[in-house]
Design a protein around this motif. Sequence first.
Motif, PDB file in Angstrom:
ATOM      1  N   ILE A   1       0.881  -1.168   0.000  1.00 27.42           N
ATOM      2  CA  ILE A   1       0.000   0.000   0.000  1.00 27.42           C
ATOM      3  C   ILE A   1       0.914   1.212   0.000  1.00 27.42           C
ATOM      4  CG2 ILE A   1      -1.682   1.349   1.289  1.00 27.42           C
ATOM      5  CD1 ILE A   1      -2.991  -1.089   0.215  1.00 27.42           C
ATOM      6  N   ILE A   2       0.736   2.129  -0.952  1.00 26.69           N
ATOM      7  CA  ILE A   2       1.634   3.274  -1.045  1.00 26.69           C
ATOM      8  C   ILE A   2       1.597   4.055   0.270  1.00 26.69           C
ATOM      9  CG2 ILE A   2       0.012   4.972  -2.005  1.00 26.69           C
ATOM     10  CD1 ILE A   2       3.519   4.359  -3.394  1.00 26.69           C
TER      11      ILE A   2
ATOM     12  N   ARG B   1      -7.796  26.474  -3.098  1.00 23.14           N
ATOM     13  CA  ARG B   1      -8.882  25.538  -2.753  1.00 23.14           C
ATOM     14  C   ARG B   1      -8.479  24.114  -3.124  1.00 23.14           C
ATOM     15  NH1 ARG B   1     -14.465  28.773  -4.418  1.00 23.14           N
ATOM     16  NH2 ARG B   1     -14.065  30.635  -3.167  1.00 23.14           N
ATOM     17  N   MET B   2      -7.333  23.723  -2.625  1.00 22.65           N
ATOM     18  CA  MET B   2      -6.766  22.429  -3.023  1.00 22.65           C
ATOM     19  C   MET B   2      -6.150  21.746  -1.810  1.00 22.65           C
ATOM     20  SD  MET B   2      -3.799  21.763  -5.896  1.00 22.65           S
ATOM     21  CE  MET B   2      -2.552  22.658  -4.958  1.00 22.65           C
ATOM     22  N   VAL B   3      -6.356  20.449  -1.756  1.00 24.38           N
ATOM     23  CA  VAL B   3      -5.665  19.617  -0.768  1.00 24.38           C
ATOM     24  C   VAL B   3      -4.633  18.787  -1.519  1.00 24.38           C
ATOM     25  CG1 VAL B   3      -5.883  17.804   0.962  1.00 24.38           C
ATOM     26  CG2 VAL B   3      -7.696  19.490   0.713  1.00 24.38           C
ATOM     27  N   ARG B   4      -3.406  18.886  -1.107  1.00 21.06           N
ATOM     28  CA  ARG B   4      -2.339  18.116  -1.743  1.00 21.06           C
ATOM     29  C   ARG B   4      -1.930  16.973  -0.813  1.00 21.06           C
ATOM     30  NH1 ARG B   4       2.200  21.541  -4.336  1.00 21.06           N
ATOM     31  NH2 ARG B   4       0.648  21.529  -6.008  1.00 21.06           N
ATOM     32  N   ILE B   5      -1.952  15.763  -1.330  1.00 25.91           N
ATOM     33  CA  ILE B   5      -1.593  14.571  -0.569  1.00 25.91           C
ATOM     34  C   ILE B   5      -0.165  14.176  -0.915  1.00 25.91           C
ATOM     35  CG2 ILE B   5      -2.171  12.152  -0.111  1.00 25.91           C
ATOM     36  CD1 ILE B   5      -4.326  14.057   0.806  1.00 25.91           C
ATOM     37  N   TYR B   6       0.628  13.899   0.100  1.00 28.02           N
ATOM     38  CA  TYR B   6       2.012  13.479  -0.107  1.00 28.02           C
ATOM     39  C   TYR B   6       2.151  11.989   0.216  1.00 28.02           C
ATOM     40  CZ  TYR B   6       2.987  18.467  -0.259  1.00 28.02           C
ATOM     41  OH  TYR B   6       2.986  19.801  -0.592  1.00 28.02           O
ATOM     42  N   THR B   7       2.745  11.253  -0.700  1.00 27.95           N
ATOM     43  CA  THR B   7       2.981   9.825  -0.484  1.00 27.95           C
ATOM     44  C   THR B   7       4.437   9.509  -0.789  1.00 27.95           C
ATOM     45  OG1 THR B   7       2.448   9.178  -2.760  1.00 27.95           O
ATOM     46  CG2 THR B   7       0.612   9.302  -1.211  1.00 27.95           C
ATOM     47  N   ALA B   8       4.828   8.276  -0.461  1.00 27.89           N
ATOM     48  CA  ALA B   8       6.178   7.829  -0.776  1.00 27.89           C
ATOM     49  C   ALA B   8       6.408   7.888  -2.282  1.00 27.89           C
ATOM     50  CB  ALA B   8       6.387   6.410  -0.265  1.00 27.89           C
ATOM     51  N   PHE B   9       7.630   8.169  -2.674  1.00 26.43           N
ATOM     52  CA  PHE B   9       7.981   8.288  -4.083  1.00 26.43           C
ATOM     53  C   PHE B   9       8.215   6.895  -4.669  1.00 26.43           C
ATOM     54  CE2 PHE B   9      11.406   8.989  -7.340  1.00 26.43           C
ATOM     55  CZ  PHE B   9      10.592   9.568  -8.283  1.00 26.43           C
ATOM     56  N   ALA B  10       7.572   6.608  -5.783  1.00 27.48           N
ATOM     57  CA  ALA B  10       7.757   5.337  -6.484  1.00 27.48           C
ATOM     58  C   ALA B  10       8.622   5.616  -7.708  1.00 27.48           C
ATOM     59  CB  ALA B  10       6.418   4.746  -6.882  1.00 27.48           C
ATOM     60  N   GLU B  11       9.908   5.316  -7.599  1.00 27.05           N
ATOM     61  CA  GLU B  11      10.862   5.772  -8.618  1.00 27.05           C
ATOM     62  C   GLU B  11      10.747   5.039  -9.951  1.00 27.05           C
ATOM     63  OE1 GLU B  11      13.108   2.447  -6.489  1.00 27.05           O
ATOM     64  OE2 GLU B  11      11.587   3.966  -6.026  1.00 27.05           O
ATOM     65  N   LEU B  12      10.018   3.908  -9.979  1.00 26.71           N
ATOM     66  CA  LEU B  12       9.882   3.165 -11.232  1.00 26.71           C
ATOM     67  C   LEU B  12       8.556   3.440 -11.947  1.00 26.71           C
ATOM     68  CD1 LEU B  12      11.449  -0.293 -10.242  1.00 26.71           C
ATOM     69  CD2 LEU B  12      12.547   1.703 -11.264  1.00 26.71           C
TER      70      LEU B  12
ATOM     71  N   ILE C   1      -9.356   0.397  -8.799  1.00 22.88           N
ATOM     72  CA  ILE C   1      -8.133  -0.382  -8.996  1.00 22.88           C
ATOM     73  C   ILE C   1      -7.914  -0.591 -10.490  1.00 22.88           C
ATOM     74  CG2 ILE C   1      -7.048  -2.632  -8.625  1.00 22.88           C
ATOM     75  CD1 ILE C   1      -8.471  -2.758  -5.936  1.00 22.88           C
ATOM     76  N   LYS C   2      -6.728  -0.252 -10.945  1.00 26.44           N
ATOM     77  CA  LYS C   2      -6.343  -0.377 -12.357  1.00 26.44           C
ATOM     78  C   LYS C   2      -4.827  -0.196 -12.419  1.00 26.44           C
ATOM     79  CE  LYS C   2      -7.381   4.526 -12.958  1.00 26.44           C
ATOM     80  NZ  LYS C   2      -8.220   5.549 -13.635  1.00 26.44           N
ATOM     81  N   PRO C   3      -4.188  -0.520 -13.541  1.00 24.90           N
ATOM     82  CA  PRO C   3      -2.725  -0.395 -13.606  1.00 24.90           C
ATOM     83  C   PRO C   3      -2.199   0.998 -13.256  1.00 24.90           C
ATOM     84  CG  PRO C   3      -3.497  -1.735 -15.422  1.00 24.90           C
ATOM     85  CD  PRO C   3      -4.731  -1.200 -14.735  1.00 24.90           C
ATOM     86  N   LEU C   4      -2.932   2.047 -13.620  1.00 27.12           N
ATOM     87  CA  LEU C   4      -2.476   3.409 -13.358  1.00 27.12           C
ATOM     88  C   LEU C   4      -2.350   3.710 -11.869  1.00 27.12           C
ATOM     89  CD1 LEU C   4      -1.740   6.050 -14.889  1.00 27.12           C
ATOM     90  CD2 LEU C   4      -4.130   6.737 -14.633  1.00 27.12           C
ATOM     91  N   ASN C   5      -3.059   2.963 -11.024  1.00 24.69           N
ATOM     92  CA  ASN C   5      -3.047   3.237  -9.586  1.00 24.69           C
ATOM     93  C   ASN C   5      -2.179   2.272  -8.790  1.00 24.69           C
ATOM     94  OD1 ASN C   5      -4.619   5.518  -9.776  1.00 24.69           O
ATOM     95  ND2 ASN C   5      -6.548   4.420  -9.501  1.00 24.69           N
ATOM     96  N   TYR C   6      -1.378   1.481  -9.478  1.00 24.76           N
ATOM     97  CA  TYR C   6      -0.346   0.676  -8.812  1.00 24.76           C
ATOM     98  C   TYR C   6       1.007   1.309  -9.100  1.00 24.76           C
ATOM     99  CZ  TYR C   6      -3.382  -3.202  -7.478  1.00 24.76           C
ATOM    100  OH  TYR C   6      -4.350  -3.973  -6.884  1.00 24.76           O
ATOM    101  N   PHE C   7       1.754   1.574  -8.042  1.00 24.45           N
ATOM    102  CA  PHE C   7       3.041   2.253  -8.169  1.00 24.45           C
ATOM    103  C   PHE C   7       4.182   1.277  -7.880  1.00 24.45           C
ATOM    104  CE2 PHE C   7      -0.286   5.252  -7.269  1.00 24.45           C
ATOM    105  CZ  PHE C   7      -0.056   6.235  -8.224  1.00 24.45           C
ATOM    106  N   ILE C   8       5.312   1.504  -8.544  1.00 24.53           N
ATOM    107  CA  ILE C   8       6.392   0.518  -8.550  1.00 24.53           C
ATOM    108  C   ILE C   8       7.664   1.125  -7.969  1.00 24.53           C
ATOM    109  CG2 ILE C   8       7.568  -1.215  -9.942  1.00 24.53           C
ATOM    110  CD1 ILE C   8       5.565  -0.663 -12.173  1.00 24.53           C
ATOM    111  N   SER C   9       8.266   0.391  -7.039  1.00 15.50           N
ATOM    112  CA  SER C   9       9.538   0.790  -6.432  1.00 15.50           C
ATOM    113  C   SER C   9      10.528  -0.359  -6.521  1.00 15.50           C
ATOM    114  CB  SER C   9       9.342   1.180  -4.962  1.00 15.50           C
ATOM    115  OG  SER C   9       8.402   2.227  -4.837  1.00 15.50           O
TER     116      SER C   9
END
Length: 245
Positions: free
Chosen positions: A8-9, A21-32, A109-117
């Motif tokens: 889970i990212i 008027r924006m909320v910015r979410i910060y997550t771990a960086f997925a370099e791949l 859930i779809k390929p665009l929402n899976y991140f790779i490290s």
Amino acid sequence: MFPRNPHIIEYLGFHVSKQLRMVRIYTAFAELGDLASFYDNHARRANAVDEHGVALPPPSIPVVAIIYMFQAMAAGACLMAHGAVPDDEGHWPGDQPPVWDHSIIHRDIKPLNYFISSSESPVVWPKLPIVALGDFGNAIDEADPLFAQSVHELGTPGWMAPEQFLTAPAIHAVSPATNVYQIGLTVLQLMHLKTPRVQAKYGINDRPFPGFPNDSLFYPQELINIAEDCIQMDPADRPTPVGLY
């Protein structure tokens, strides 16, 4: 809400900009990057030809990579349904699932929402990248009082489970089986190197993917069967998150 888990990212924090008027979410960086780019890199070469104009076989994603990514997705499904992941044989300590007062339905859930490290482990699936689910903007908790009123429709056309539509029979409810459906669709997209050809809906007999040719031996039949079990039209016919894992 989730315990820290590589599949889970990782959420790091947020910032509210009142001016924008924006909320910015910060997550771990997925370099791949993400699985959509990974898919594109393979799919765009599916029609390649050699210097003589002879068609080359498509560069299938290796079996071991598909299995590892599938396992990572199943782990994410367990985390959403149970807040934890069982052991490698699908058992919980004391044979009891942990106490978890939530059931998260991702809905997108779809390929665009899976991140790779990159993996740093020399032992656990060495040299294979780590796949983590992210983008929970459309997610909803079954424990939410508004769950019944706002559970349908949100998602990406083509990748939604049939029960996500308002026209679905009431007997087929949005549930953790919805996550399993979208995981199966994602894995089949990677195996076929094609996007879903239709959006599955009740009353439509066409399937998102055709079956594999009888002479296609690249992927083990058992692996194909598990992925296709995930996209059964009846949610009760799909594996549970723990059963899939």
